[in-house]
Design a protein around this motif. Structure first.
Motif, PDB file in Angstrom:
ATOM      1  N   GLY A 195       0.896  -0.948  -0.120  1.00 15.50           N
ATOM      2  CA  GLY A 195       0.343   0.013  -0.199  1.00 15.50           C
ATOM      3  C   GLY A 195       0.664   1.176   0.014  1.00 15.50           C
ATOM      4  O   GLY A 195       0.449   2.458  -0.835  1.00 15.50           O
ATOM      5  N   VAL A 196       1.654   1.209   0.697  1.00 23.20           N
ATOM      6  CA  VAL A 196       2.688   2.666   1.297  1.00 23.20           C
ATOM      7  C   VAL A 196       3.799   2.803  -0.104  1.00 23.20           C
ATOM      8  O   VAL A 196       3.543   3.905  -0.874  1.00 23.20           O
ATOM      9  CB  VAL A 196       3.724   2.419   1.786  1.00 23.20           C
ATOM     10  CG1 VAL A 196       4.206   4.047   2.515  1.00 23.20           C
ATOM     11  CG2 VAL A 196       2.663   2.843   3.570  1.00 23.20           C
ATOM     12  N   SER A 197       3.709   1.848  -0.555  1.00 23.72           N
ATOM     13  CA  SER A 197       4.709   1.242  -2.280  1.00 23.72           C
ATOM     14  C   SER A 197       4.336   2.214  -2.729  1.00 23.72           C
ATOM     15  O   SER A 197       4.975   2.705  -4.115  1.00 23.72           O
ATOM     16  CB  SER A 197       6.354   0.704  -1.849  1.00 23.72           C
ATOM     17  OG  SER A 197       5.141  -1.150  -1.966  1.00 23.72           O
ATOM     18  N   GLY A 198       2.758   1.889  -3.061  1.00 24.51           N
ATOM     19  CA  GLY A 198       1.787   2.197  -4.054  1.00 24.51           C
ATOM     20  C   GLY A 198       1.461   3.301  -4.137  1.00 24.51           C
ATOM     21  O   GLY A 198       0.476   3.722  -5.285  1.00 24.51           O
ATOM     22  N   ASP A 199       2.102   4.025  -3.301  1.00 33.21           N
ATOM     23  CA  ASP A 199       0.922   5.368  -3.034  1.00 33.21           C
ATOM     24  C   ASP A 199       2.062   6.104  -2.749  1.00 33.21           C
ATOM     25  O   ASP A 199       2.379   6.304  -2.022  1.00 33.21           O
ATOM     26  CB  ASP A 199      -0.034   5.083  -2.136  1.00 33.21           C
ATOM     27  CG  ASP A 199      -1.461   6.590  -1.756  1.00 33.21           C
ATOM     28  OD1 ASP A 199      -1.695   7.327  -2.404  1.00 33.21           O
ATOM     29  OD2 ASP A 199      -2.602   5.687  -1.746  1.00 33.21           O
TER      30      ASP A 199
END
Length: 319
Positions: A214-218
């Motif tokens: 989630g964090v790496s993709g946002d």
């Protein structure tokens, strides 16, 4: 009797003596006295572990190594969060609970009602990593007060500009552990002052890999989870140093997690073992193997091992 005859008689006598000696030496073997000692019985059975997604990788690593020496034993490792794991453990459904916090009073009571006795074993230390997206160039650190402002119940913070003046007017996308997670319990108490006190409008998961994605993709992503998951994915994430109020921001590492200077997000990790399960030879062997190999395996999976004397105390504790 001639000398020649006497000589032949002596040779014959010696020959019989040698044969007798050989017969005597071989006799025990014929009777099985020299058979190798009986091998220790091979272990078999199933060991059930569940609980924390933070401690789970350590237990999985131990299980993998234990299986090599004991192929007849199956070790299952579930990840339903510390709280979810305690529900199963205190109901007698599992042998071991992985926990990223100590057992709560309500969980102790549930165990008492089911007559589940247990042993608490601290097996490692960990820090909670606060991370943002790799492309985030403006977050240099966060204070505990700023984390509280973001994560406290009923927080109205929606954009980075609302956290600190000068930061961009960009939406924050929050990712964190679910309510059954020990990491959630620890973080909310350390940052918000009360366990389970948190805003609810964030992407929650008991699986830390989901939070990493989630964090790496946002680009606006902000999340928290066990330090080991950051180490495993540091090429995809940016680690945020935390200022606990003394003006000195620290990013977690092995040293400051071990000595506790990474405040307030350093914590102990535990396994809880059922005393009834510990009476089974395969469970006792597994726990002994766990403790003896923890210094190496804890480090291998990215956590912080205890000092050697601590593990020796644990071995004494399980006897």
């Amino acid at each position: 009797m001639s000398k020649k005859a006497m000589g032949l008689a002596m040779v014959a006598t010696l020959g019989l003596g040698v044969l007798a000696g050989c017969g005597s030496a071989n006799k025990p073997a014929e009777q099985g006295n020299n058979k190798p000692a009986a091998e220790a019985p091979k272990l078999s059975g199933t060991i059930k572990a569940d609980g924390s997604s933070t401690v789970g990788p350590i237990t999985e690593a131990v299980a993998e190594e234990f299986k090599k020496a004991n192929p007849g034993v199956q070790v299952t490792v579930g990840i339903s969060g510390t709280g979810g794991g305690f529900k199963k453990f205190t109901a007698g459904e599992t042998d071991i609970n992985d926990a990223s916090r100590k057992i709560k009073d309500a969980e102790k009571k549930a165990a008492e009602e089911k007559k589940i006795e247990y042993i608490e074993l601290e097996i490692a230390k960990d820090g909670i990593a606060v991370v943002v997206n790799k492309e985030n160039t403006f977050v240099d650190k966060l204070t505990v007060a700023e984390l509280k402002k973001i994560w406290e119940p009923d927080s109205k913070v929606k954009k980075w500009s609302e956290v600190r003046p000068g930061w961009p007017d960009q939406e924050i996308k929050l990712y964190g552990p679910g309510t059954d997670s020990g990491t959630f319990d620890y973080f909310t108490e350390a940052i918000n002052g009360k366990e389970k006190a948190s805003r609810k409008d964030y992407t929650a998961s008991e699986d830390d890999n989901t939070l990493v994605k989630g964090v790496s993709g946002d680009k606006g992503g902000l999340g928290y989870f066990g330090y080991a998951y950051y180490e495993e994915n540091k090429d995809k994430l940016k680690l945020v140093p935390i200022d606990n109020g003394d003006g000195k921001a620290l990013a977690p590492n092995i040293g400051n997690i071990k000595d506790g200077t990474y405040k307030p997000l350093s914590r102990p990790l535990f396994i809880y073992v059922s005393k009834a399960s510990l009476q089974r030879p395969e469970v006792k062997a597994f726990i002994k193997f766990y403790i003896e190999n923890a210094p190496k395996l804890v480090k291998e999976v990215g956590y912080v091992p205890l000092d050697e004397p601590k593990y020796k105390e644990l071995l004494t504790k399980i006897q």
